[in-house]
Enzyme design. Structure first.
Site, PDB file in Angstrom:
ATOM      1  N   GLU A 249      -3.452 -19.384 -13.986  1.00 54.45           N
ATOM      2  CA  GLU A 249      -2.428 -20.222 -14.613  1.00 54.45           C
ATOM      3  C   GLU A 249      -3.039 -21.148 -15.661  1.00 54.45           C
ATOM      4  O   GLU A 249      -2.443 -21.382 -16.719  1.00 54.45           O
ATOM      5  CB  GLU A 249      -1.671 -21.037 -13.563  1.00 54.45           C
ATOM      6  CG  GLU A 249      -0.783 -20.206 -12.651  1.00 54.45           C
ATOM      7  CD  GLU A 249       0.329 -19.485 -13.391  1.00 54.45           C
ATOM      8  OE1 GLU A 249       0.648 -19.867 -14.540  1.00 54.45           O
ATOM      9  OE2 GLU A 249       0.883 -18.525 -12.834  1.00 54.45           O
TER      10      GLU A 249
ATOM     11  N   ASP B 285       7.686 -23.077 -17.849  1.00 58.02           N
ATOM     12  CA  ASP B 285       6.832 -22.873 -19.013  1.00 58.02           C
ATOM     13  C   ASP B 285       7.697 -22.405 -20.172  1.00 58.02           C
ATOM     14  O   ASP B 285       8.931 -22.430 -20.101  1.00 58.02           O
ATOM     15  CB  ASP B 285       5.709 -21.883 -18.694  1.00 58.02           C
ATOM     16  CG  ASP B 285       6.223 -20.461 -18.495  1.00 58.02           C
ATOM     17  OD1 ASP B 285       7.453 -20.255 -18.374  1.00 58.02           O
ATOM     18  OD2 ASP B 285       5.391 -19.528 -18.457  1.00 58.02           O
TER      19      ASP B 285
ATOM     20  N   TYR C 136       4.154 -27.723 -14.400  1.00 56.89           N
ATOM     21  CA  TYR C 136       4.301 -26.262 -14.418  1.00 56.89           C
ATOM     22  C   TYR C 136       3.262 -25.597 -13.520  1.00 56.89           C
ATOM     23  O   TYR C 136       3.593 -24.769 -12.658  1.00 56.89           O
ATOM     24  CB  TYR C 136       4.185 -25.699 -15.834  1.00 56.89           C
ATOM     25  CG  TYR C 136       3.909 -24.211 -15.783  1.00 56.89           C
ATOM     26  CD1 TYR C 136       4.921 -23.328 -15.423  1.00 56.89           C
ATOM     27  CD2 TYR C 136       2.626 -23.710 -15.996  1.00 56.89           C
ATOM     28  CE1 TYR C 136       4.669 -21.964 -15.299  1.00 56.89           C
ATOM     29  CE2 TYR C 136       2.370 -22.357 -15.871  1.00 56.89           C
ATOM     30  CZ  TYR C 136       3.393 -21.495 -15.527  1.00 56.89           C
ATOM     31  OH  TYR C 136       3.138 -20.161 -15.377  1.00 56.89           O
TER      32      TYR C 136
END
Length: 359
Positions: free
Chosen positions: A44, A143, A125
């Site tokens: 991520e 996102d 996020y």
């Protein structure tokens, strides 16, 4: 206000359509082989501002170097930055290492959304993504893909360039997220935005949630999401010198420990004022550093784009007979032989110049 955005949705049907589609079409990605929160966190962080196809080889190399938080926590700057070299946004790598150190101090990866959010460089996020994917926590992960999908599904005309708008989208996703399978739901939204609900020419006829989409129904998908343009990038003109001595060594400079591209290495680079010809300007800058310059030859002009700035670089190769003056040269300057040059993390902008020089 929230109910106005979701009142048209049959939330259960929306969840089922999205999740069933995701399980049928999800891409085979290396961070999806299990639900190890560390592997998910690394992916991520790497995927921020970077496309999946670019990330995959970096991710696989990174995980071989640092398979657990312990190895990453113990990594020195040169090894870490070399592993990240070319991905850009290098503060991500340092923050990730700091997160690994925090996790080691905790005795293991945190298992709550609130604790994950406390990790260095982890925002709403990333915390939502790790929480939902690794631990099945129904936390929103908003996102760019999710902004785009949900703005169209729910006809949200709030400007996504404004920080306060994130709260609206997080509230909407919190309202509609599946509590039974938040991992597949969040990943389904991301996958949908990446492959179907694209910024331009979305594939609406292939969309699994088309019947739920208000923008499609009204024929206004091209108007969403609303995003005001960011300020123009500032341009900086530079003169860059690949300086090489008779022993085949290159003169490089280590950038400061803070700021843009901190602790990376670069060839000698000088901000160009334009008051003299670039070659004359470079000679003036090199005179207190290099002795007995044999020749200066142009390599070419290169442009490197950062998020908020642009480097325009006039580049030259410079051959010198002797080294540099130890009394005058800065401590950050050092000579590196050709074999070892590639072991150092070199700024991507100068890698372009080096490749052209080596042709």
């Amino acid at each position: 206000m929230l109910e106005n955005y979701t009142e048209h949705l049959n939330i259960k049907a929306f969840q089922d359509d999205l999740i069933n589609w995701y399980y049928k079409v999800k891409r085979d990605l290396p961070w999806r082989i299990n639900r190890d929160p560390y592997r998910i966190l690394v992916s991520e962080i790497m995927l921020q501002q970077t496309q999946v196809v670019t990330v995959i080889p970096y991710y696989e190399r990174f995980m071989k170097l640092f398979p657990t938080t312990r190895e990453l926590a113990e990594a020195d700057d040169q090894t870490l930055l070399k592993a990240w070299e070319g991905l850009g946004y290098y503060s991500r790598a340092r923050n990730l290492r700091e997160s690994a150190r925090m996790i080691e101090e905790m005795g293991g990866f945190p298992t709550t959304h609130e604790e994950i959010l406390k990790l260095k460089g982890v925002g709403p996020y990333t915390a939502g993504a790790v929480s939902s994917i690794a631990f099945g926590i129904p936390a929103p992960a908003v996102d760019g893909n999710v902004f785009r999908v949900m703005s169209r599904v729910c006809c949200i005309f709030e400007d996504i360039a404004k920080a306060k708008t994130r709260k609206i989208f997080e509230a909407v996703v919190s309202e509609v997220i599946s509590h039974e399978d938040p991992s597949a739901f969040n990943q389904g939204l991301m996958e949908l935005g990446a492959t179907i609900c694209t910024p331009k020419s979305p594939k609406c006829l292939d969309c699994p949630v088309q019947k739920h989409c208000q923008a499609f129904k009204q024929g206004i998908d091209d108007l969403l999401p609303v995003k005001t343009k960011v300020n123009a990038q500032t341009k900086t003109k530079l003169v860059v010198a690949i300086v090489k001595n008779q022993q085949g060594e290159y003169l490089v400079n280590k950038r400061p420990e803070t700021g843009l591209l901190a602790n990376f290495y670069e060839f000698l680079s000088f901000e160009y004022t334009g008051q003299k010809e670039p070659r004359e300007f470079l000679l003036e800058k090199l005179s207190p550093i290099c002795k007995e310059i044999d020749c200066i030859e142009p390599i070419g002009t290169f442009t490197h784009v950062f998020s908020h700035r642009i480097w325009e670089m006039e580049s030259y190769c410079v051959n010198v007979q002797t080294g540099y003056s130890d009394e005058i040269a800065e401590d950050s300057n050092l000579w590196i032989n050709e074999q070892n040059l590639y072991e150092y993390p070199l700024v991507a902008a100068h890698q372009k110049i080096l490749k052209e020089y080596e042709k």
